[in-house]
Write an enzyme that holds these catalytic residues in place. Structure first.
Site, PDB file in Angstrom:
ATOM      1  N   GLU A 160      12.163   2.238  14.390  1.00  0.00           N
ATOM      2  CA  GLU A 160      11.384   3.177  13.972  1.00  0.00           C
ATOM      3  C   GLU A 160       9.766   3.109  14.721  1.00  0.00           C
ATOM      4  OE1 GLU A 160       9.859   2.650   9.739  1.00  0.00           O
ATOM      5  OE2 GLU A 160       9.725   0.536   9.934  1.00  0.00           O
ATOM      6  N   ARG A 164      -7.466 -20.538  -3.046  1.00  0.00           N
ATOM      7  CA  ARG A 164      -6.465 -20.359  -1.860  1.00  0.00           C
ATOM      8  C   ARG A 164      -5.440 -21.210  -2.232  1.00  0.00           C
ATOM      9  NH1 ARG A 164      -4.820 -21.166   3.289  1.00  0.00           N
ATOM     10  NH2 ARG A 164      -4.462 -19.191   4.373  1.00  0.00           N
ATOM     11  N   ARG A 174       8.081   4.464  -4.695  1.00  0.00           N
ATOM     12  CA  ARG A 174       8.099   3.164  -3.538  1.00  0.00           C
ATOM     13  C   ARG A 174       7.250   2.311  -3.968  1.00  0.00           C
ATOM     14  NH1 ARG A 174       7.466   5.343   2.606  1.00  0.00           N
ATOM     15  NH2 ARG A 174       5.167   5.595   1.999  1.00  0.00           N
ATOM     16  N   TYR A 193       0.930  -1.286   0.133  1.00  0.00           N
ATOM     17  CA  TYR A 193       0.062   0.016   0.009  1.00  0.00           C
ATOM     18  C   TYR A 193       0.816   1.225  -0.213  1.00  0.00           C
ATOM     19  CZ  TYR A 193       0.782   0.723   5.137  1.00  0.00           C
ATOM     20  OH  TYR A 193       1.168   1.226   6.303  1.00  0.00           O
ATOM     21  N   LEU A 251      11.105   1.564   7.303  1.00  0.00           N
ATOM     22  CA  LEU A 251      10.664   1.802   6.012  1.00  0.00           C
ATOM     23  C   LEU A 251      11.068   3.158   5.511  1.00  0.00           C
ATOM     24  CD1 LEU A 251       7.944   1.031   4.057  1.00  0.00           C
ATOM     25  CD2 LEU A 251       6.901   3.049   5.150  1.00  0.00           C
ATOM     26  N   LYS A 304       6.540  -1.860   1.952  1.00  0.00           N
ATOM     27  CA  LYS A 304       5.243  -1.310   2.488  1.00  0.00           C
ATOM     28  C   LYS A 304       4.274  -2.196   2.475  1.00  0.00           C
ATOM     29  CE  LYS A 304       2.965   3.055   3.405  1.00  0.00           C
ATOM     30  NZ  LYS A 304       3.180   3.141   4.755  1.00  0.00           N
TER      31      LYS A 304
HETATM   32  N1  PLP Z   1       7.493   3.598   8.946  1.00  0.00           N
HETATM   33  C1  PLP Z   1       6.252   3.091   9.035  1.00  0.00           C
HETATM   34  C2  PLP Z   1       6.148   1.499   9.620  1.00  0.00           C
HETATM   35  C3  PLP Z   1       5.113   3.601   8.544  1.00  0.00           C
HETATM   36  O1  PLP Z   1       4.013   2.771   8.361  1.00  0.00           O
HETATM   37  C4  PLP Z   1       5.164   4.775   7.771  1.00  0.00           C
HETATM   38  C5  PLP Z   1       4.069   5.316   7.126  1.00  0.00           C
HETATM   39  O2  PLP Z   1       2.970   5.012   7.196  1.00  0.00           O
HETATM   40  C6  PLP Z   1       6.561   5.372   7.964  1.00  0.00           C
HETATM   41  C7  PLP Z   1       7.443   4.834   8.366  1.00  0.00           C
HETATM   42  C8  PLP Z   1       6.641   6.910   7.506  1.00  0.00           C
HETATM   43  O3  PLP Z   1       6.687   6.682   6.024  1.00  0.00           O
HETATM   44  P1  PLP Z   1       6.032   8.115   4.984  1.00  0.00           P
HETATM   45  O4  PLP Z   1       6.564   9.284   5.443  1.00  0.00           O
HETATM   46  O5  PLP Z   1       6.275   7.693   3.505  1.00  0.00           O
HETATM   47  O6  PLP Z   1       4.698   8.134   5.416  1.00  0.00           O
END
Ligand code: PLP
Length: 285
Positions: free
Chosen positions: A182, A100, A52, A33, A207, A149
């Site tokens: 993070e 499935r 991304r 996503y 991420l 993501k």
């Molecule tokens: N880290 C995680 C786990 C996230 O889910 C997100 C955003 O949803 C971010 C970092 C920040 O990413 P972005 O700045 O692209 O929204």
């Protein structure tokens, strides 16, 4: 006005917007996503978000549902049909619908694409930023490829719920060596005792945040220095400032970590200035 979603080629009222029960997103969380901010009815940093998305898809060998210009047009149309001025647009792509079976479906199975949009209350968000937010810390318990993501967000769901139950807005994951990776939905930053911006370097363990990447330009323009290195919870608690970044929260000051105040317990000057200048460096269109 009913909200409108784009689902596999059609714009539908949310009540009629459904996916198949054998969609692999539903069966296996086999999808990715993106979330993009909408500001003044325009997309913020869409090219970086779509790049991304392309990377997440290719890492998982999921076919792109359509070309980037076509996808951008769907995003704009969804924003416009929902009359969003300030808000968010979500893109979800899964490996499609198939009987499935864990292994990939037959060649040629079309990926599924869903786009939704919603309003955000910018005034309420500015108020939250003016007060700053609390974070809790938790042991890192996600899979080893959180640079993708993926829609598989169960650990993040549990972490956010734990934060909420403790009166905090975000949870920071801490790796086995004691360093913050993070947040459950954001990247983590501090301003060190010597005034440098510190955030973990990119790798498979975080991420690659789009807000994080744009913020490097804001930091440079403000003549500040960045160090890409990990930091511990103790260093963060003793830092001058702390903050988180994401497309939904932008630059959000952190004023408490596990109940301990950061700095004087109020949003810091640097985080506040970075938040103020963010959109001057973002690509809006
Ligand atoms: N880290 C995680 C786990 C996230 O889910 C997100 C955003 O949803 C971010 C970092 C920040 O990413 P972005 O700045 O692209 O929204």
């Amino acid at each position: 006005m009913s909200r409108i979603a784009y689902v596999n080629g059609r714009y539908l009222p949310h009540g009629d917007a459904v996916v198949h029960i054998e969609d692999r997103g539903y069966q296996f969380a086999d999808g990715v996503y993106e979330v993009c901010e909408v500001r003044g009815a325009k997309l913020v940093d869409a090219p970086r978000h779509l790049a991304r998305l392309g990377r997440s898809l290719s890492e998982l060998k999921i076919a792109a549902p359509m070309s980037l210009p076509a996808l951008t047009a769907v995003l704009r149309e969804t924003v416009s049909r929902n009359r969003i001025v300030n808000g968010l647009v979500y893109i979800q792509v899964t490996r499609g619908v198939a009987r499935r079976d864990h292994a990939f479906p037959p060649q040629g199975t079309a990926p599924s694409l869903v786009v939704t949009a919603r309003r955000l209350d910018f005034v309420a968000n500015e108020k939250i930023a003016a007060d700053g937010v609390a974070v809790i810390t938790l042991p890192e318990d996600r899979w080893a490829r959180v640079d993708i993501k993926s829609v598989s967000l169960l650990p993040n769901v549990l972490a956010k719920q734990a934060a909420r139950e403790q009166g905090a807005r975000e949870a920071w994951y801490v790796d086995v060596a004691g360093y913050v990776t993070e947040g459950a939905a954001s990247n983590a930053w501090i301003v060190s005792r010597d005034g440098k911006l510190v955030t973990r370097k990119l790798g498979r363990d975080i991420l690659p945040g789009i807000t994080r990447s744009v913020l490097f330009d804001v930091i440079k323009a403000q003549g500040l220095q960045v160090e890409e290195r990990p930091f511990t919870v103790e260093e963060a608690q003793g830092a001058r400032e702390a903050f988180i970044t994401s497309a939904t929260q932008l630059v959000m000051p952190v004023v408490r970590i596990d109940g301990r105040p950061v700095g004087n317990g109020a949003p810091g000057l640097i985080a506040t200035a970075l938040r103020r200048d963010y959109h001057a460096h973002a690509a809006i269109g």
